[in-house]
Design an enzyme around this catalytic site. Structure first.
Site, PDB file in Angstrom:
ATOM      1  N   ARG A  25       9.000  60.979  27.182  1.00 48.90           N
ATOM      2  CA  ARG A  25       8.905  59.548  27.499  1.00 48.90           C
ATOM      3  C   ARG A  25       7.491  59.147  27.931  1.00 48.90           C
ATOM      4  NH1 ARG A  25      13.857  56.891  29.199  1.00 48.90           N
ATOM      5  NH2 ARG A  25      15.497  57.766  27.922  1.00 48.90           N
ATOM      6  N   ARG A  29       7.557  52.115  30.104  1.00 48.03           N
ATOM      7  CA  ARG A  29       7.311  50.963  30.984  1.00 48.03           C
ATOM      8  C   ARG A  29       6.284  51.190  32.077  1.00 48.03           C
ATOM      9  NH1 ARG A  29      13.643  49.837  31.585  1.00 48.03           N
ATOM     10  NH2 ARG A  29      13.473  52.082  31.470  1.00 48.03           N
ATOM     11  N   ARG A  38       6.473  44.974  24.809  1.00 47.75           N
ATOM     12  CA  ARG A  38       7.906  44.706  24.981  1.00 47.75           C
ATOM     13  C   ARG A  38       8.216  43.240  25.273  1.00 47.75           C
ATOM     14  NH1 ARG A  38      12.100  45.188  25.133  1.00 47.75           N
ATOM     15  NH2 ARG A  38      13.196  46.521  26.606  1.00 47.75           N
ATOM     16  N   ASP A  74      14.085  56.147  19.447  1.00 47.55           N
ATOM     17  CA  ASP A  74      15.118  56.441  20.433  1.00 47.55           C
ATOM     18  C   ASP A  74      16.143  57.339  19.771  1.00 47.55           C
ATOM     19  OD1 ASP A  74      16.036  55.387  23.287  1.00 47.55           O
ATOM     20  OD2 ASP A  74      17.820  55.680  22.059  1.00 47.55           O
ATOM     21  N   TYR A 149      27.635  59.274  24.196  1.00 48.51           N
ATOM     22  CA  TYR A 149      27.497  57.808  24.147  1.00 48.51           C
ATOM     23  C   TYR A 149      28.516  57.180  23.191  1.00 48.51           C
ATOM     24  CZ  TYR A 149      23.030  58.087  26.659  1.00 48.51           C
ATOM     25  OH  TYR A 149      22.057  58.296  27.589  1.00 48.51           O
TER      26      TYR A 149
END
Ligand code: CP3
Length: 345
Positions: A25, A29, A38, A74, A149
């Site tokens: 990662r 952010r 973003r 992702d 998920y």
């Protein structure tokens, strides 16, 4: 032109001039530049625009001086492109319109045709291999983590629904794992064929299974992924969190590099994994927030434990966090690159 192949050498347990480092990662952010992108694009829109996606991938490489780039994408990108109805909700994670829980649901999952369904991923890889001077890592989510998920429908704390299905519906589970492992194998090979120098398999949540369950319900499906990547000759990194109890079994799948989270001492972990594998890790991500002398001591502790043995890729035990500071991550990279195993500092 690849100027720096330390990561690939380490993955193959060849000697390097200094220990290579990258961060899971590493695009995200914590970077003001990422936050600015973003504001204009959703996460998936970034992935769908190769020029933007390449820029986001390259940014941390330049900013942090890490030894590898990881394709910005992702683990949900292929599932979304296959029409499975998944969105990534901010501060939540992947959420499915309709969970996959019956044999019929699972049988309805189509095959992935990367050239048709995720052309932008392959295009981004092609741009990146032209522009980068460090190796490019491709990646995919591993079957258990994807299944968690898909079956739960969203992030979960206890994995109750997915594990209940795994225990109770052998045919549904086998069908799901076969479909996902075939998809992942093909997708990783497609990324390699487009130019990725190595690939990482993220089984982030598999540590929620005990060893017996891992070996019965997950490991049999991992071989087809590992074997498919092996046939390309490119290294495969196999990563999970809270997987201290699974390290031997994860190594047994044949992956070249096994990820070690921060709860394990990396020297003991490597001994158990076996020196015929490389290892990746294992700084506690929260050590990045520590005072610099503490952070440095923790970086040095990881390096001291690996003793300069060829085959260590330095990384955090898990991903970068939004609250991290660029200057602190830069410092970690400097400490790793400057470390001298003979001097011990
Ligand atoms: O490492 C990189 O720089 C490449 C980018 C990358 C992303 N996701 C982009 C992303 C990678 C390697 C992933 C993998 C991924 N995605 C995993 C496995 C790795 C791990 O952390 O264990 C998992 C479990 C996911 C699913 C996912 N996507 C989650 C749980 C979240 C967090 C939700 C949130 O808002 O906190 C995401 C969103 C996501 N994927 C972000 C990024 C940079 C968050 C920032 C954003 O929404 O822009």
């Amino acid at each position: 032109m690849l100027m720096n192949d330390r990561i690939l050498r380490a993955a193959r347990r060849q000697p390097v001039d200094h220990v290579p480092v990258w961060f899971m990662r590493q695009a995200g952010r914590y970077q003001p530049e990422y936050r600015a992108v973003r504001e204009k694009y959703t996460l998936m829109e970034i992935c769908e625009h190769p020029e933007v996606c390449a820029e986001v991938t390259i940014l941390p490489v330049k900013q942090l001086n890490v030894d590898a780039a990881i394709l910005f994408s992702d683990i949900m990108t292929p599932l979304r492109a296959m029409g499975l109805g998944v969105d990534i909700v901010e501060n939540v994670g992947p959420v499915f319109d309709r969970p996959f829980r019956t044999l019929k649901d699972v049988q309805s999952i189509p095959q992935l045709n990367a050239a048709e369904m995720v052309p932008y991923v392959l295009e981004t890889i092609k741009i990146l291999v032209r522009e980068l001077e460090v190796p490019l890592l491709g990646f995919a989510g591993a079957p258990f983590t994807l299944a968690s998920y898909m079956v739960e429908g969203r992030p979960t704390k206890d994995y109750r629904i997915v594990k209940t299905l795994m225990y109770s519906e052998p045919e549904t589970w086998a069908t799901l794992m076969e479909k996902l492992s075939d998809m992942v194998a093909a997708y990783l090979v497609d990324q390699i064929n487009a130019g990725c120098h190595a690939v990482q398999l993220f089984d982030s949540w598999v540590g929620n299974l005990n060893r017996a369950d891992y070996e019965q319900y997950v490991q049999p499906y991992m071989y087809r992924i590992v074997d498919a990547v092996k046939a390309t000759g490119r290294p495969l990194i196999h990563f999970g969190v809270h997987t201290g109890h699974l390290l031997e079994s994860m190594a047994a799948t044949g992956a070249d590099v096994v990820g070690v989270d921060w709860k394990e001492e990396i020297d003991r972990a490597w001994e158990r994994i076996g020196y015929n594998h490389a290892v990746q890790g294992n700084l506690d991500p929260v050590a990045v927030f520590a005072p610099h002398d503490v952070m440095k001591a923790k970086v040095h502790d990881v390096l001291r434990r690996t003793e300069g043995r060829p085959g260590h890729i330095f990384n955090l035990g898990h991903g970068c966090m939004p609250q991290m500071k660029i200057s602190d991550l830069q410092r970690v990279v400097e400490y790793v690159h400057a470390y001298d195993h003979k001097e011990g500092n």
